[in-house]
Write an enzyme that holds these catalytic residues in place. Structure first.
Site, PDB file in Angstrom:
ATOM      1  N   ASP A 368       2.847  -0.604 -12.501  1.00 35.42           N
ATOM      2  CA  ASP A 368       2.505   0.048 -11.233  1.00 35.42           C
ATOM      3  C   ASP A 368       3.788   0.688 -10.712  1.00 35.42           C
ATOM      4  O   ASP A 368       4.402   0.208  -9.769  1.00 35.42           O
ATOM      5  CB  ASP A 368       1.962  -1.004 -10.249  1.00 35.42           C
ATOM      6  N   CYS A 395      -0.075   5.966  -8.087  1.00 33.37           N
ATOM      7  CA  CYS A 395      -0.354   6.512  -6.755  1.00 33.37           C
ATOM      8  C   CYS A 395      -0.105   8.023  -6.721  1.00 33.37           C
ATOM      9  O   CYS A 395      -0.274   8.653  -5.698  1.00 33.37           O
ATOM     10  CB  CYS A 395       0.502   5.815  -5.701  1.00 33.37           C
TER      11      CYS A 395
END
Length: 442
Positions: A368, A395
Protein backbone atom coordinates in the site's frame (compact mmCIF):
# COMPACT_ATOMS: atom_id res chain seq x y z
CA UNK A 1 10.94 42.38 -16.43
CA UNK A 2 8.55 39.89 -18.02
CA UNK A 3 9.39 39.16 -21.64
CA UNK A 4 6.57 40.01 -24.02
CA UNK A 5 6.29 36.40 -25.24
CA UNK A 6 5.68 35.26 -21.65
CA UNK A 7 2.67 37.42 -20.87
CA UNK A 8 0.42 36.16 -18.07
CA UNK A 9 -2.98 35.02 -19.33
CA UNK A 10 -4.60 34.98 -15.86
CA UNK A 11 -8.06 36.53 -16.10
CA UNK A 12 -8.43 35.96 -19.84
CA UNK A 13 -11.71 34.27 -20.80
CA UNK A 14 -12.40 31.75 -23.57
CA UNK A 15 -15.64 30.20 -24.73
CA UNK A 16 -14.93 26.47 -25.09
CA UNK A 17 -16.47 23.04 -25.62
CA UNK A 18 -15.50 20.87 -22.66
CA UNK A 19 -13.88 17.54 -23.51
CA UNK A 20 -13.13 14.45 -21.38
CA UNK A 21 -12.40 14.34 -17.67
CA UNK A 22 -8.69 14.19 -16.77
CA UNK A 23 -6.73 12.97 -13.75
CA UNK A 24 -6.81 15.71 -11.10
CA UNK A 25 -10.44 16.85 -10.86
CA UNK A 26 -10.75 18.84 -14.08
CA UNK A 27 -11.76 18.41 -17.72
CA UNK A 28 -9.75 19.06 -20.87
CA UNK A 29 -10.78 21.74 -23.36
CA UNK A 30 -9.10 23.59 -26.22
CA UNK A 31 -9.32 27.20 -27.31
CA UNK A 32 -10.03 27.99 -30.98
CA UNK A 33 -6.27 28.48 -31.37
CA UNK A 34 -5.70 24.96 -30.02
CA UNK A 35 -4.39 25.88 -26.54
CA UNK A 36 -5.06 23.13 -23.97
CA UNK A 37 -7.06 24.17 -20.90
CA UNK A 38 -7.56 22.15 -17.71
CA UNK A 39 -10.98 23.42 -16.61
CA UNK A 40 -12.40 22.96 -13.10
CA UNK A 41 -16.12 23.27 -12.26
CA UNK A 42 -17.02 22.01 -15.76
CA UNK A 43 -18.38 18.67 -16.99
CA UNK A 44 -17.68 16.76 -20.24
CA UNK A 45 -19.85 17.91 -23.14
CA UNK A 46 -20.64 21.34 -21.72
CA UNK A 47 -20.11 24.69 -23.39
CA UNK A 48 -18.65 27.16 -20.87
CA UNK A 49 -16.83 30.42 -20.43
CA UNK A 50 -13.44 29.44 -18.96
CA UNK A 51 -11.45 32.05 -17.05
CA UNK A 52 -7.69 31.39 -16.85
CA UNK A 53 -6.41 30.97 -13.27
CA UNK A 54 -2.81 29.93 -14.05
CA UNK A 55 -0.55 30.12 -17.09
CA UNK A 56 1.33 32.30 -19.53
CA UNK A 57 1.30 32.66 -23.28
CA UNK A 58 4.23 30.19 -23.48
CA UNK A 59 2.77 27.58 -21.05
CA UNK A 60 2.23 24.03 -22.35
CA UNK A 61 -1.28 24.15 -20.87
CA UNK A 62 -3.42 26.63 -18.95
CA UNK A 63 -5.55 26.11 -15.84
CA UNK A 64 -9.04 27.62 -15.79
CA UNK A 65 -12.36 27.77 -13.96
CA UNK A 66 -15.74 27.51 -15.69
CA UNK A 67 -17.29 30.82 -14.61
CA UNK A 68 -20.39 30.66 -16.84
CA UNK A 69 -22.23 27.55 -18.06
CA UNK A 70 -23.65 28.20 -21.53
CA UNK A 71 -24.85 24.63 -22.20
CA UNK A 72 -25.13 22.37 -19.14
CA UNK A 73 -24.59 18.62 -18.99
CA UNK A 74 -27.45 16.41 -17.78
CA UNK A 75 -24.98 15.27 -15.09
CA UNK A 76 -24.83 18.77 -13.58
CA UNK A 77 -26.45 19.65 -10.24
CA UNK A 78 -26.42 22.82 -8.20
CA UNK A 79 -23.41 22.42 -5.88
CA UNK A 80 -24.93 21.61 -2.44
CA UNK A 81 -22.01 23.29 -0.64
CA UNK A 82 -22.05 27.11 -0.57
CA UNK A 83 -18.24 27.13 -0.40
CA UNK A 84 -17.78 25.15 -3.61
CA UNK A 85 -17.17 26.94 -6.90
CA UNK A 86 -14.65 29.04 -8.82
CA UNK A 87 -12.23 30.81 -6.48
CA UNK A 88 -13.65 29.14 -3.36
CA UNK A 89 -12.66 26.04 -1.29
CA UNK A 90 -10.43 23.55 -3.12
CA UNK A 91 -11.36 20.52 -1.01
CA UNK A 92 -13.99 19.05 -3.37
CA UNK A 93 -13.74 18.68 -7.15
CA UNK A 94 -17.17 17.34 -8.15
CA UNK A 95 -19.85 19.02 -5.99
CA UNK A 96 -21.49 20.12 -9.25
CA UNK A 97 -21.85 16.54 -10.59
CA UNK A 98 -24.44 13.88 -9.80
CA UNK A 99 -22.99 11.11 -7.56
CA UNK A 100 -23.32 8.44 -10.27
CA UNK A 101 -21.55 10.72 -12.75
CA UNK A 102 -18.69 11.28 -10.28
CA UNK A 103 -18.09 7.54 -10.10
CA UNK A 104 -18.27 7.27 -13.89
CA UNK A 105 -15.67 10.04 -14.26
CA UNK A 106 -13.35 8.28 -11.81
CA UNK A 107 -13.76 5.09 -13.84
CA UNK A 108 -12.88 6.97 -17.04
CA UNK A 109 -9.73 8.37 -15.41
CA UNK A 110 -8.64 4.91 -14.19
CA UNK A 111 -9.24 3.45 -17.68
CA UNK A 112 -7.29 6.28 -19.31
CA UNK A 113 -4.31 5.89 -16.93
CA UNK A 114 -4.25 2.10 -17.38
CA UNK A 115 -4.24 2.49 -21.17
CA UNK A 116 -1.68 5.30 -21.33
CA UNK A 117 0.80 4.13 -18.68
CA UNK A 118 0.36 0.34 -18.60
CA UNK A 119 -1.05 -0.40 -22.07
CA UNK A 120 -3.98 -2.26 -20.47
CA UNK A 121 -7.68 -2.27 -21.33
CA UNK A 122 -10.10 -2.71 -18.40
CA UNK A 123 -10.62 -6.34 -19.52
CA UNK A 124 -6.87 -7.00 -19.54
CA UNK A 125 -6.66 -5.55 -16.00
CA UNK A 126 -9.50 -7.81 -14.82
CA UNK A 127 -11.73 -4.80 -14.11
CA UNK A 128 -15.43 -4.45 -14.91
CA UNK A 129 -15.10 -0.67 -15.23
CA UNK A 130 -17.20 0.20 -12.18
CA UNK A 131 -16.28 2.31 -9.16
CA UNK A 132 -18.07 1.00 -6.06
CA UNK A 133 -19.53 3.41 -3.49
CA UNK A 134 -19.27 2.62 0.21
CA UNK A 135 -22.46 1.40 1.84
CA UNK A 136 -24.67 4.35 2.75
CA UNK A 137 -22.89 6.74 0.36
CA UNK A 138 -25.36 6.12 -2.48
CA UNK A 139 -27.34 9.31 -1.98
CA UNK A 140 -29.63 11.24 -4.32
CA UNK A 141 -28.21 14.14 -6.33
CA UNK A 142 -27.91 17.22 -4.13
CA UNK A 143 -27.06 15.23 -0.98
CA UNK A 144 -23.50 14.82 0.26
CA UNK A 145 -22.08 11.90 2.31
CA UNK A 146 -20.40 13.11 5.53
CA UNK A 147 -17.39 10.79 5.39
CA UNK A 148 -14.21 12.70 6.10
CA UNK A 149 -12.97 11.65 9.57
CA UNK A 150 -9.86 13.86 9.31
CA UNK A 151 -10.08 17.52 8.33
CA UNK A 152 -7.14 19.91 8.16
CA UNK A 153 -8.45 23.42 8.79
CA UNK A 154 -6.36 26.40 7.74
CA UNK A 155 -6.61 29.52 9.92
CA UNK A 156 -6.74 32.98 8.33
CA UNK A 157 -5.03 36.15 9.60
CA UNK A 158 -8.04 36.99 11.81
CA UNK A 159 -8.02 33.55 13.45
CA UNK A 160 -11.04 32.13 11.57
CA UNK A 161 -11.09 28.48 10.50
CA UNK A 162 -11.49 27.55 6.87
CA UNK A 163 -10.12 25.38 4.07
CA UNK A 164 -7.52 26.23 1.45
CA UNK A 165 -8.54 27.42 -1.98
CA UNK A 166 -7.48 25.29 -4.96
CA UNK A 167 -3.69 25.38 -5.57
CA UNK A 168 -3.39 28.29 -3.14
CA UNK A 169 -2.41 29.20 0.42
CA UNK A 170 -5.45 31.50 0.62
CA UNK A 171 -8.12 30.47 3.12
CA UNK A 172 -11.84 30.13 2.38
CA UNK A 173 -13.49 30.73 5.75
CA UNK A 174 -16.34 28.25 6.32
CA UNK A 175 -18.97 27.62 8.98
CA UNK A 176 -19.44 23.93 8.08
CA UNK A 177 -17.75 21.34 5.85
CA UNK A 178 -20.40 19.11 4.27
CA UNK A 179 -18.08 16.14 3.72
CA UNK A 180 -16.73 16.23 7.31
CA UNK A 181 -17.83 13.26 9.41
CA UNK A 182 -20.31 14.03 12.23
CA UNK A 183 -17.55 13.38 14.79
CA UNK A 184 -15.48 16.21 13.29
CA UNK A 185 -18.41 18.60 12.88
CA UNK A 186 -19.55 18.18 16.50
CA UNK A 187 -16.22 19.54 17.77
CA UNK A 188 -17.26 23.01 16.58
CA UNK A 189 -13.83 24.03 15.21
CA UNK A 190 -15.40 26.62 12.86
CA UNK A 191 -17.35 28.33 15.67
CA UNK A 192 -14.38 29.62 17.63
CA UNK A 193 -11.37 31.80 16.87
CA UNK A 194 -7.81 30.47 16.70
CA UNK A 195 -5.44 33.39 17.25
CA UNK A 196 -1.73 32.57 16.76
CA UNK A 197 -2.58 29.21 15.17
CA UNK A 198 -1.71 28.28 11.56
CA UNK A 199 -3.62 24.99 11.18
CA UNK A 200 -6.00 22.80 13.20
CA UNK A 201 -6.28 19.15 12.21
CA UNK A 202 -9.39 17.46 13.58
CA UNK A 203 -9.58 13.66 13.84
CA UNK A 204 -12.72 11.72 14.77
CA UNK A 205 -12.07 8.00 15.11
CA UNK A 206 -14.81 5.88 13.59
CA UNK A 207 -13.85 2.84 15.69
CA UNK A 208 -14.28 4.60 19.05
CA UNK A 209 -15.45 7.89 20.56
CA UNK A 210 -11.85 9.21 20.49
CA UNK A 211 -11.49 12.77 19.21
CA UNK A 212 -8.24 14.63 18.65
CA UNK A 213 -7.05 18.03 17.47
CA UNK A 214 -3.49 18.72 16.33
CA UNK A 215 -2.53 22.41 16.47
CA UNK A 216 0.29 24.03 14.50
CA UNK A 217 1.05 27.45 16.05
CA UNK A 218 2.24 30.31 13.85
CA UNK A 219 5.98 31.08 14.30
CA UNK A 220 6.28 32.36 17.88
CA UNK A 221 2.56 31.77 18.45
CA UNK A 222 1.22 30.68 21.82
CA UNK A 223 -1.11 27.75 22.29
CA UNK A 224 -4.67 28.71 23.25
CA UNK A 225 -6.62 26.90 25.96
CA UNK A 226 -8.71 24.56 23.86
CA UNK A 227 -12.32 24.21 24.92
CA UNK A 228 -14.41 22.50 22.25
CA UNK A 229 -17.97 21.20 22.17
CA UNK A 230 -16.94 17.59 22.88
CA UNK A 231 -14.17 15.89 24.91
CA UNK A 232 -11.00 15.93 22.84
CA UNK A 233 -7.29 15.25 23.26
CA UNK A 234 -4.92 18.00 22.11
CA UNK A 235 -1.53 17.70 20.44
CA UNK A 236 0.71 20.35 18.93
CA UNK A 237 3.39 20.48 16.27
CA UNK A 238 6.71 21.79 17.68
CA UNK A 239 7.98 24.94 15.96
CA UNK A 240 11.62 23.82 15.85
CA UNK A 241 11.48 20.02 15.68
CA UNK A 242 8.19 19.75 13.71
CA UNK A 243 7.42 16.73 15.93
CA UNK A 244 4.02 16.05 17.50
CA UNK A 245 3.81 16.76 21.24
CA UNK A 246 0.99 15.80 23.59
CA UNK A 247 -0.71 18.73 25.37
CA UNK A 248 -3.44 16.76 27.12
CA UNK A 249 -5.42 13.57 26.66
CA UNK A 250 -4.34 10.44 24.78
CA UNK A 251 -1.65 10.81 22.10
CA UNK A 252 -3.56 8.32 19.93
CA UNK A 253 -7.04 7.41 18.70
CA UNK A 254 -8.47 3.88 18.56
CA UNK A 255 -9.83 2.52 15.31
CA UNK A 256 -11.56 -0.79 14.49
CA UNK A 257 -11.16 -3.02 11.44
CA UNK A 258 -11.64 -6.74 10.79
CA UNK A 259 -12.78 -7.09 14.43
CA UNK A 260 -9.43 -5.82 15.76
CA UNK A 261 -8.67 -2.55 17.54
CA UNK A 262 -5.82 -0.43 16.20
CA UNK A 263 -4.07 2.37 18.03
CA UNK A 264 -3.14 5.23 15.68
CA UNK A 265 -0.79 7.72 17.31
CA UNK A 266 -0.01 11.39 16.74
CA UNK A 267 -2.17 11.90 13.67
CA UNK A 268 -0.60 8.84 11.97
CA UNK A 269 -2.05 7.38 8.79
CA UNK A 270 -5.44 5.66 8.83
CA UNK A 271 -7.97 5.46 6.02
CA UNK A 272 -10.13 8.60 6.10
CA UNK A 273 -13.48 7.06 5.10
CA UNK A 274 -15.12 5.22 8.04
CA UNK A 275 -15.72 2.08 5.94
CA UNK A 276 -12.44 2.10 4.00
CA UNK A 277 -10.32 -0.11 6.26
CA UNK A 278 -12.86 -2.96 6.30
CA UNK A 279 -13.64 -2.67 2.57
CA UNK A 280 -9.95 -2.78 1.66
CA UNK A 281 -9.17 -5.70 3.99
CA UNK A 282 -12.04 -7.65 2.42
CA UNK A 283 -10.85 -6.92 -1.13
CA UNK A 284 -7.22 -7.79 -0.29
CA UNK A 285 -8.02 -11.03 1.57
CA UNK A 286 -10.48 -12.19 -1.11
CA UNK A 287 -7.79 -11.55 -3.70
CA UNK A 288 -4.83 -13.08 -1.85
CA UNK A 289 -6.68 -16.09 -0.39
CA UNK A 290 -4.10 -16.60 2.41
CA UNK A 291 -3.19 -20.15 3.40
CA UNK A 292 -2.34 -21.22 6.93
CA UNK A 293 1.39 -21.74 6.36
CA UNK A 294 2.04 -18.74 4.09
CA UNK A 295 5.08 -16.49 4.30
CA UNK A 296 3.46 -13.06 3.85
CA UNK A 297 4.78 -9.50 3.44
CA UNK A 298 2.90 -6.29 4.29
CA UNK A 299 4.85 -3.38 2.79
CA UNK A 300 4.27 0.28 3.75
CA UNK A 301 2.28 -1.35 6.56
CA UNK A 302 1.39 1.75 8.62
CA UNK A 303 -0.06 0.75 12.00
CA UNK A 304 -0.43 -2.87 10.83
CA UNK A 305 -3.85 -3.01 9.17
CA UNK A 306 -3.12 -5.73 6.58
CA UNK A 307 -0.43 -7.43 8.72
CA UNK A 308 -3.10 -7.92 11.41
CA UNK A 309 -5.59 -9.38 8.93
CA UNK A 310 -2.90 -11.72 7.53
CA UNK A 311 -1.71 -12.66 11.02
CA UNK A 312 -5.25 -13.76 11.94
CA UNK A 313 -5.37 -16.05 8.90
CA UNK A 314 -2.04 -17.90 9.17
CA UNK A 315 -0.92 -20.47 11.78
CA UNK A 316 2.36 -21.24 13.52
CA UNK A 317 3.87 -22.59 10.30
CA UNK A 318 3.39 -19.24 8.58
CA UNK A 319 4.83 -15.77 9.21
CA UNK A 320 4.10 -12.14 8.38
CA UNK A 321 6.70 -9.39 8.00
CA UNK A 322 5.55 -5.77 7.93
CA UNK A 323 7.82 -2.90 6.85
CA UNK A 324 7.04 0.77 7.58
CA UNK A 325 9.22 3.92 7.51
CA UNK A 326 7.42 5.94 10.24
CA UNK A 327 8.92 5.28 13.66
CA UNK A 328 5.67 6.12 15.48
CA UNK A 329 3.58 3.91 13.17
CA UNK A 330 5.97 1.00 13.81
CA UNK A 331 5.55 1.45 17.58
CA UNK A 332 1.78 1.42 17.08
CA UNK A 333 1.90 -1.62 14.76
CA UNK A 334 3.97 -3.59 17.28
CA UNK A 335 1.51 -2.66 20.03
CA UNK A 336 -1.52 -3.45 17.85
CA UNK A 337 -0.22 -6.87 16.80
CA UNK A 338 1.48 -7.99 20.01
CA UNK A 339 -0.92 -10.92 20.39
CA UNK A 340 0.09 -12.32 16.98
CA UNK A 341 3.47 -13.90 17.64
CA UNK A 342 4.04 -14.84 13.98
CA UNK A 343 3.96 -11.18 12.92
CA UNK A 344 7.12 -9.07 12.91
CA UNK A 345 7.36 -5.34 12.06
CA UNK A 346 10.60 -3.71 10.81
CA UNK A 347 11.20 0.03 10.62
CA UNK A 348 12.70 1.73 7.56
CA UNK A 349 12.15 2.34 3.87
CA UNK A 350 10.93 -0.72 1.99
CA UNK A 351 13.65 -0.44 -0.67
CA UNK A 352 16.34 -0.44 2.05
CA UNK A 353 14.90 -2.84 4.64
CA UNK A 354 13.60 -5.61 2.36
CA UNK A 355 17.00 -6.44 0.80
CA UNK A 356 18.59 -6.43 4.27
CA UNK A 357 16.17 -9.06 5.62
CA UNK A 358 17.67 -11.73 3.36
CA UNK A 359 14.15 -12.94 2.48
CA UNK A 360 14.32 -14.64 -0.89
CA UNK A 361 10.78 -16.02 -1.06
CA UNK A 362 7.25 -14.91 -0.13
CA UNK A 363 3.97 -16.68 -0.83
CA UNK A 364 1.75 -13.59 -0.76
CA UNK A 365 2.51 -9.86 -0.67
CA UNK A 366 0.38 -6.81 0.03
CA UNK A 367 1.72 -3.33 -0.66
CA UNK A 368 0.00 0.00 0.00
CA UNK A 369 2.61 2.52 -1.17
CA UNK A 370 2.42 6.31 -0.84
CA UNK A 371 0.92 8.39 -3.67
CA UNK A 372 4.11 8.23 -5.75
CA UNK A 373 3.88 4.42 -6.00
CA UNK A 374 6.46 1.70 -5.30
CA UNK A 375 8.76 2.35 -8.26
CA UNK A 376 10.73 0.09 -10.59
CA UNK A 377 13.44 -1.06 -8.16
CA UNK A 378 10.97 -2.23 -5.49
CA UNK A 379 8.71 -3.90 -8.08
CA UNK A 380 11.70 -5.83 -9.48
CA UNK A 381 12.65 -7.00 -5.98
CA UNK A 382 9.07 -8.08 -5.17
CA UNK A 383 8.73 -10.00 -8.44
CA UNK A 384 11.97 -11.89 -7.66
CA UNK A 385 10.37 -13.34 -4.49
CA UNK A 386 8.07 -15.58 -6.55
CA UNK A 387 4.80 -14.81 -4.70
CA UNK A 388 1.76 -16.63 -6.05
CA UNK A 389 -0.35 -13.51 -5.48
CA UNK A 390 0.37 -9.83 -4.88
CA UNK A 391 -2.25 -7.32 -3.69
CA UNK A 392 -1.52 -3.71 -4.66
CA UNK A 393 -3.58 -1.06 -2.84
CA UNK A 394 -3.37 2.29 -4.65
CA UNK A 395 -4.66 5.77 -3.87
CA UNK A 396 -3.43 7.13 -7.22
CA UNK A 397 -4.39 5.48 -10.53
CA UNK A 398 -1.37 6.96 -12.36
CA UNK A 399 1.12 5.47 -9.88
CA UNK A 400 -0.77 2.16 -9.99
CA UNK A 401 -0.63 2.06 -13.80
CA UNK A 402 3.12 2.89 -13.85
CA UNK A 403 3.86 0.12 -11.35
CA UNK A 404 1.63 -2.37 -13.23
CA UNK A 405 3.81 -1.71 -16.31
CA UNK A 406 6.93 -2.52 -14.24
CA UNK A 407 5.27 -5.68 -12.89
CA UNK A 408 4.42 -6.73 -16.47
CA UNK A 409 8.13 -6.50 -17.38
CA UNK A 410 8.80 -8.92 -14.48
CA UNK A 411 6.13 -11.42 -15.52
CA UNK A 412 3.23 -10.39 -13.24
CA UNK A 413 -0.18 -9.33 -14.53
CA UNK A 414 -3.36 -8.17 -12.80
CA UNK A 415 -6.09 -10.82 -12.64
CA UNK A 416 -8.60 -8.58 -10.88
CA UNK A 417 -8.83 -4.87 -10.27
CA UNK A 418 -11.47 -3.22 -8.11
CA UNK A 419 -12.09 0.49 -7.63
CA UNK A 420 -13.77 2.07 -4.60
CA UNK A 421 -15.22 5.56 -4.23
CA UNK A 422 -13.83 6.23 -0.76
CA UNK A 423 -13.42 10.00 -1.33
CA UNK A 424 -16.85 11.20 -2.57
CA UNK A 425 -17.03 14.72 -4.08
CA UNK A 426 -13.25 14.68 -4.74
CA UNK A 427 -11.31 13.27 -7.70
CA UNK A 428 -9.53 10.71 -5.49
CA UNK A 429 -10.25 7.01 -5.84
CA UNK A 430 -8.87 3.84 -4.20
CA UNK A 431 -7.98 0.72 -6.23
CA UNK A 432 -7.01 -2.83 -5.30
CA UNK A 433 -5.22 -4.86 -7.98
CA UNK A 434 -4.48 -8.57 -7.50
CA UNK A 435 -1.49 -9.78 -9.52
CA UNK A 436 -0.29 -13.28 -10.42
CA UNK A 437 2.73 -14.58 -12.31
CA UNK A 438 1.85 -14.93 -16.01
CA UNK A 439 1.04 -18.49 -17.03
CA UNK A 440 0.85 -19.86 -13.49
CA UNK A 441 -2.34 -21.18 -11.93
CA UNK A 442 -3.00 -21.28 -8.21
Amino acid sequence: MQHETEASLVGHEYEVEVGPVAHGGHCVARTEAGRVLFVRHALPGERVVARITEGESTSRFLRADAVEILQASKDRVEAPCPFSGPGKCGGCDWQHAKPGAQRRFKGEVIAEQLKRLAGLTPEEAGWDGTVMPAEGDKLPAGEVPAWRTRVQYAIDAEGHAGLRKHRSHDVQVIDHCMIAAPGVTELGIEKREWPQIATVEAIAASGSADRQVILTPKPGGRLPIVELDKPVSVLRIGEKDKAVHRVHGRPFVRERADERTYRVGEGGFWQVHPQAADMLIKAVMQGLMPRKNDMALDLYCGVGLFAGALGERITDKGAVLGIESSKRAVEDARHNLQDLDRVRIEQGKVEQVLPRTGIDHADIIVLDPPRAGAGKQTVQHLASLGARRIAYVACDPAALARDLAYFAEEGYKPVTLRAFDLFPMTHHVECVAILKPVGKGD
